[in-house]
Design an enzyme around this catalytic site. Structure first.
Site, PDB file in Angstrom:
ATOM      1  CG  HIS A  21      -1.953  -0.985   1.338  1.00 39.49           C
ATOM      2  ND1 HIS A  21      -2.167  -1.745   2.461  1.00 39.49           N
ATOM      3  CD2 HIS A  21      -2.899  -1.365   0.444  1.00 39.49           C
ATOM      4  CE1 HIS A  21      -3.194  -2.551   2.263  1.00 39.49           C
ATOM      5  NE2 HIS A  21      -3.648  -2.356   1.040  1.00 39.49           N
ATOM      6  CE  LYS A  45     -13.434  -6.744   2.422  1.00 39.38           C
ATOM      7  NZ  LYS A  45     -12.433  -5.863   1.810  1.00 39.38           N
ATOM      8  NE  ARG A 100      -2.351  -7.838  -4.695  1.00 32.24           N
ATOM      9  CZ  ARG A 100      -3.095  -8.177  -3.638  1.00 32.24           C
ATOM     10  NH1 ARG A 100      -2.527  -8.479  -2.504  1.00 32.24           N
ATOM     11  NH2 ARG A 100      -4.403  -8.247  -3.735  1.00 32.24           N
ATOM     12  CB  SER A 138      -4.590  -6.524   4.327  1.00 35.42           C
ATOM     13  OG  SER A 138      -4.005  -5.313   3.942  1.00 35.42           O
TER      14      SER A 138
HETATM   15  O1  PNS Z   1      -8.618  -2.876  -0.159  1.00 34.98           O
HETATM   16  P1  PNS Z   1      -9.962  -3.408  -0.512  1.00 34.98           P
HETATM   17  O2  PNS Z   1     -10.553  -4.178   0.643  1.00 34.98           O
HETATM   18  O3  PNS Z   1      -9.960  -4.200  -1.794  1.00 34.98           O
HETATM   19  O4  PNS Z   1     -10.901  -2.106  -0.724  1.00 34.98           O
HETATM   20  C1  PNS Z   1     -12.230  -2.269  -1.134  1.00 34.98           C
HETATM   21  C2  PNS Z   1     -12.947  -0.909  -1.296  1.00 34.98           C
HETATM   22  C3  PNS Z   1     -13.038  -0.166   0.032  1.00 34.98           C
HETATM   23  C4  PNS Z   1     -12.208  -0.045  -2.292  1.00 34.98           C
HETATM   24  C5  PNS Z   1     -14.350  -1.277  -1.839  1.00 34.98           C
HETATM   25  O5  PNS Z   1     -14.952  -2.181  -0.957  1.00 34.98           O
HETATM   26  C6  PNS Z   1     -15.253  -0.080  -2.038  1.00 34.98           C
HETATM   27  O6  PNS Z   1     -15.097   0.686  -2.965  1.00 34.98           O
HETATM   28  N1  PNS Z   1     -16.248   0.066  -1.149  1.00 34.98           N
HETATM   29  C7  PNS Z   1     -17.222   1.144  -1.208  1.00 34.98           C
HETATM   30  C8  PNS Z   1     -18.589   0.618  -1.647  1.00 34.98           C
HETATM   31  C9  PNS Z   1     -18.728   0.628  -3.146  1.00 34.98           C
HETATM   32  O7  PNS Z   1     -18.555   1.632  -3.804  1.00 34.98           O
HETATM   33  N2  PNS Z   1     -19.047  -0.545  -3.690  1.00 34.98           N
HETATM   34  C10 PNS Z   1     -19.259  -0.733  -5.110  1.00 34.98           C
HETATM   35  C11 PNS Z   1     -17.956  -1.029  -5.832  1.00 34.98           C
HETATM   36  S1  PNS Z   1     -18.313  -1.505  -7.460  1.00 34.98           S
END
Ligand code: PNS
Length: 170
Positions: A21, A45, A100, A138
């Site tokens: 990150h 989550k 990745r 993570s």
């Molecule tokens: O590091 P991560 O866990 O892959 O991050 C995920 C994150 C926070 C970027 C994703 O869950 C997110 O965008 N959540 C907000 C809700 C949202 O917009 N959902 C629709 C995505 S198509």
């Protein structure tokens, strides 16, 4: 006329923040005038670290790792809305994600396509994870730490301290 500021959002769960990150944050800060690191609250989550600790860990990492002039252009903001709503609220039209190898592709492709449908003004750009960060996630950091394995190649000593405390290891 003053030039418009380019604002980018780097969203994630950061549970906890990894060296991977931090690599993306450092590089992304070089591409925008202001970088908003968005922490998805996502209580569903069941995060390992409470939100306040995830914010504190990120700030600490940024202040230790990123050059001071860039660090002061980075803000951390939690959000519990759609990502596109969050981006619009902070005035960003750019979302930055790390990628990745092949493992992330399908998920990221879906997410960026859906976000583009939800708000066509938002552009997602991907930064390829550096070689040495290809295998960091993570989720695996949490799993290795829980079983008292060595995560020193993947997270900073500061984050290792948080993990040890969280899992009660000395
Ligand atoms: O590091 P991560 O866990 O892959 O991050 C995920 C994150 C926070 C970027 C994703 O869950 C997110 O965008 N959540 C907000 C809700 C949202 O917009 N959902 C629709 C995505 S198509």
């Amino acid at each position: 006329m003053a030039k418009a500021q380019r604002i980018g959002v780097y969203p994630g769960s950061f549970d906890p923040v990894t060296n991977g990150h931090m690599d993306i944050i450092t590089r992304a800060a070089g591409l925008v005038d202001r970088l908003v690191v968005g922490i998805g609250i996502n209580e569903g989550k069941g995060p390992l670290f409470p939100l306040a600790e995830r914010v504190a860990m990120l700030r600490d990492e940024i202040d230790h790792i990123v050059a001071p002039d860039a660090a002061k252009r980075i803000v951390i903001e939690p959000f519990d809305t759609l990502l596109v709503q969050f981006a619009a609220r902070v005035g960003a039209n750019l979302v930055i994600r790390g990628l990745r190898a092949v493992s992330d592709f399908e998920y990221e492709f879906q997410m960026s396509s859906l976000n583009a449908h939800l708000d066509p003004n938002i552009e997602t750009i991907f930064l390829m994870a550096s070689d040495r960060h290809q295998f960091i996630s993570s989720r695996f950091i949490r799993e290795i730490s829980k079983l008292d394995g060595d995560v020193s190649p993947f997270v900073s000593p500061r984050i290792q301290t948080h993990l040890k405390k969280r899992f009660g290891h000395s």
